[in-house]
Design a protein around this motif. Structure first.
Motif, mmCIF file in Angstrom:
data_model
loop_
_atom_site.group_PDB
_atom_site.id
_atom_site.type_symbol
_atom_site.label_atom_id
_atom_site.label_comp_id
_atom_site.label_asym_id
_atom_site.label_seq_id
_atom_site.Cartn_x
_atom_site.Cartn_y
_atom_site.Cartn_z
ATOM 1 N N LEU A 18 0.824 -1.206 0.000
ATOM 2 C CA LEU A 18 0.000 0.000 0.000
ATOM 3 C C LEU A 18 0.862 1.261 0.000
ATOM 4 O O LEU A 18 0.466 2.301 -0.531
ATOM 5 N N LEU A 19 2.041 1.162 0.617
ATOM 6 C CA LEU A 19 2.935 2.320 0.710
ATOM 7 C C LEU A 19 3.805 2.492 -0.524
ATOM 8 O O LEU A 19 4.524 3.489 -0.631
ATOM 9 N N ARG A 20 3.759 1.544 -1.459
ATOM 10 C CA ARG A 20 4.638 1.587 -2.623
ATOM 11 C C ARG A 20 4.515 2.901 -3.420
ATOM 12 O O ARG A 20 5.539 3.451 -3.845
ATOM 13 N N HIS A 22 4.288 5.733 -2.459
ATOM 14 C CA HIS A 22 4.958 6.826 -1.740
ATOM 15 C C HIS A 22 6.407 6.461 -1.417
ATOM 16 O O HIS A 22 6.975 6.979 -0.456
ATOM 17 N N ARG A 23 6.989 5.577 -2.222
ATOM 18 C CA ARG A 23 8.331 5.088 -1.889
ATOM 19 C C ARG A 23 9.369 6.202 -1.893
ATOM 20 O O ARG A 23 10.302 6.192 -1.082
ATOM 21 N N ILE A 132 1.718 10.804 4.041
ATOM 22 C CA ILE A 132 1.743 9.437 3.513
ATOM 23 C C ILE A 132 0.603 8.618 4.115
ATOM 24 O O ILE A 132 -0.104 7.889 3.406
ATOM 25 N N ARG A 135 -2.856 9.839 2.639
ATOM 26 C CA ARG A 135 -3.063 9.465 1.237
ATOM 27 C C ARG A 135 -3.185 7.954 1.080
ATOM 28 O O ARG A 135 -3.943 7.466 0.232
ATOM 29 N N THR A 136 -2.432 7.203 1.878
ATOM 30 C CA THR A 136 -2.529 5.740 1.806
ATOM 31 C C THR A 136 -3.914 5.273 2.226
ATOM 32 O O THR A 136 -4.522 4.412 1.569
ATOM 33 N N LEU A 140 -6.846 3.387 0.237
ATOM 34 C CA LEU A 140 -7.407 2.139 0.764
ATOM 35 C C LEU A 140 -8.928 2.238 0.871
ATOM 36 O O LEU A 140 -9.646 1.283 0.561
ATOM 37 N N GLN A 176 -5.091 3.833 10.099
ATOM 38 C CA GLN A 176 -4.493 5.136 9.811
ATOM 39 C C GLN A 176 -3.745 5.671 11.028
ATOM 40 O O GLN A 176 -2.615 6.170 10.901
ATOM 41 N N LEU A 179 -0.421 3.762 11.370
ATOM 42 C CA LEU A 179 0.611 4.203 10.434
ATOM 43 C C LEU A 179 1.189 5.553 10.835
ATOM 44 O O LEU A 179 2.406 5.751 10.838
#
Length: 618
Positions: A18-20, A22-23, A132, A135-136, A140, A176, A179
């Motif tokens: 899911l975080l990809r 925003h790498r 991050i 937005r993640t 989702l 959320q 994270l």
């Protein structure tokens, strides 16, 4: 234990997926965390240097001017002051000279600048982590929302609305928070632990070993407690969903509960669910709450050991006072990430449990996708044919078997039978709320499975015994059946379905706002509005599932007269328990246990003296 660990690993991998997107921002988070850690690492060493500088200046001022450091230390040893001599051997003393305040001030300015730079890096990192996380979770929520639209109706039959809402809202919000609270701290903790341990080994390998042993003990204890807490958090969120589902059900049917005098029973059941949630939450929080005190005790014990052993090393001349002071600060910096992770353990375990529940929704099998090249009848007339259809809700419980039925345009087909015979299931299969297990359903000789659901359902007007109304005005609810309908179209449909007569009596007329709690209209009037909506849509097929169950007999007669013109040229299916309302049907199907056991007109079935006759006389 292995399966739980592997399950947790797969959840972590999916969260990283899911975080990809925003790498690059995550790389920047790591860079800022590294910079902040580096600035923090330099601080204690420089503070120790400032302490050594001040200590050396104070001692030097009391020593004879012109003497060398070696002469002063030799004199002390000759007088038997070996401990003080050892201490001074590690200090940069200049006999006769006091504290160099200019150099000390410059060093303090550098330390202040380092801490300010570290704070700015942490601020930037915090803003990035918040962005991050938000937005993640935005992405989702989009995925979960889109997934819910692709799930078959059977999923919602198995899960209460409160349970689904709990996963979409409570669990996503909890993930959320997890994270946002832990992402930056985890990154910083890794760099802090590695960097601080490197500096501590450089300052004193022996003290670094003491710190490492104590931290490993604390980490082992925390990990053991964390493993025991994980299933408790999973149970907590499962019980939260169950309680939410029950509350939603009870408050939606509050009037029914009161009417049947079931208030005490409902309260007892609520207490059972509430006690279960309270018990699971207490156990989860108790276990996770043990981690902080245990790790704090170990780290405090470590701090005492460092102070004692460090003092002995100063007395032995192997470390300066400033170095011991720096090491004690580094010891706190090293153990603080462990304490932080222990404090965040509860949130981490809770977030993992919520993530598992969210991914369960995303992993649910979806309804069959639309065919790549959908087929649509050129001109829909409304001929419907069931060809040897089999269907079952549960694999071990057959419901409909080898159903064969043909309905032609202009024909009114009534479907009757006892509860559970499969009457409403025919409508669900025709609308493709469920897919048939075997056989085919044809619309104008086109298999409905080769059509898009939108094309199919746009040709069917469904009116259920449940009044499907939306938050909005009466006019909006009627016009929902045909986008672009004018107010005049709405009024004509309302007049045809006997809606206009009671709407005119309302203070706001057609602009009366309806919602789930609206008391402006009765249950029967709400059902009339849904009939007017179907009338306005002018579908090719009418599917009426107990559509007049909430209206009085006189209004039902008026509606049947009004619908006679609507049914002209259209295929109509009527599911009814009130058999007097379907006497004039062109064909009556009597169902029992998923099979059509009788078919014919009202008079033919009465003369046959079978199932229909027994239902009618009953």
């Amino acid at each position: 234990m292995v399966s739980a660990a592997s399950g947790s690993s797969s959840i972590v991998v999916r969260l990283l997926g899911l975080l990809r997107p925003h790498r690059f921002r995550l790389v920047l988070v790591a860079v800022l965390g590294t910079a902040a850690t580096a600035f923090n690492l330099a601080g204690p060493k420089l503070v120790g240097n400032a302490t050594d500088m001040a200590f050396a200046g104070v001692i030097s001022r009391g020593l004879p001017l012109g003497a060398s450091k070696e002469d002063v230390i030799a004199g002390m040893r000759a007088r038997g002051e070996d401990t003080m001599a050892n201490v001074l051997s590690t200090a940069d003393i200049v006999p006769g000279h006091g504290v160099d305040f200019q150099a000390l001030f410059q060093l303090l300015v550098v330390i202040l600048a380092l801490y300010i730079a570290s704070g700015l890096c942490m601020l930037g990192q915090g803003r990035l982590v918040a962005f991050i996380a938000q937005r993640t979770m935005f992405a989702l929520r989009d995925r979960v929302s889109a997934k819910l639209t692709r799930l078959p109706l059977g999923y919602f039959d198995r899960h209460s609305r409160g349970e689904v809402l709990s996963r979409v809202t409570n669990d996503v919000d909890n993930l959320q928070r997890t994270l946002q609270q832990t992402l930056g701290h985890m990154v910083n903790s890794v760099f802090a632990v590695v960097g601080v341990m490197t500096v501590m080994v450089w300052l004193s390998p022996m003290l670094a070993g003491l710190v490492l042993v104590s931290v490993l003990i604390a980490a082992a204890v925390a990990l053991r407690i964390s493993r025991r807490a994980r299933p408790r958090f999973a149970e907590r969120w499962q019980r939260t969903g169950t309680l939410n589902g029950y509350v939603e059900e009870i408050y939606t049917g509050h009037s029914t509960v009161l009417a049947f005098g079931r208030r005490e029973f409902v309260e007892r059941v609520f207490d059972v669910h509430n006690d279960g949630l309270s018990d699971a939450s207490s156990k989860a929080q108790t276990l996770s709450g043990m981690i902080g005190p245990v790790t704090r005790f170990v780290t405090d014990l470590n701090y005492v050991m460092v102070a004692v052993v460090g003092a002995l090393q100063v007395a032995g001349g192997s470390m300066s006072i400033g170095s011991v002071q720096s090491f004690m600060q580094y010891s706190s910096m090293f153990t603080q990430p462990i304490i932080d992770m222990a404090n965040f353990s509860a949130q981490l375990q809770s977030g993992m449990a919520s993530a598992r529940r969210i991914f369960e929704v995303l992993d649910e099998p979806e309804q069959l996708p639309a065919p790549p090249q959908p087929v649509r009848p050129g001109r829909v007339r409304g001929r419907v044919e069931f060809q040897h259809v089999d269907f079952r809700y549960e694999p071990h419980a057959p419901l409909i078997e080898d159903l064969a039925l043909t309905a032609v345009p202009g024909q009114l087909i009534a479907i009757v039978g006892p509860t559970g015979a499969g009457k409403s299931t025919l409508g669900n299969l025709l609308m493709r709320f469920y897919e048939v297990d075997r056989g085919r359903i044809l619309l104008d000789d086109v298999d409905v499975a080769t059509m898009t659901r939108e094309d199919l359902r746009s040709q069917i007007g469904l009116v259920s015994q449940d009044s499907w109304l939306f938050s909005g005005t009466i006019a909006d609810n009627i016009a929902y059946g045909r986008p672009g309908a004018t107010r005049q179209d709405v009024v004509e449909a309302a007049r045809a379905m006997c809606v206009d007569r009671f709407v005119r009596s309302l203070p706001d007329g057609y602009d009366t706002v309806l919602d789930d709690e609206s008391s402006a209209v009765s249950a029967g009037e709400r059902q009339l509005i849904t009939l007017a909506r179907a009338f306005l849509a002018e579908p090719s097929i009418l599917l009426l599932d107990e559509a007049t169950s909430s209206v009085d007999s006189r209004t039902e007669v008026l509606i049947q007269q009004a619908m006679a013109s609507l049914r002209a040229g259209r295929t109509s299916f009527v599911i009814a328990h009130r058999l007097s309302t379907i006497r004039h049907a062109d064909l009556i199907l009597v169902m029992d246990s998923g099979r059509v056991v009788e078919r014919g007109t009202h008079h033919e079935l009465l003369e046959a003296g079978g199932h229909y006759a027994r239902l009618y006389t009953a």
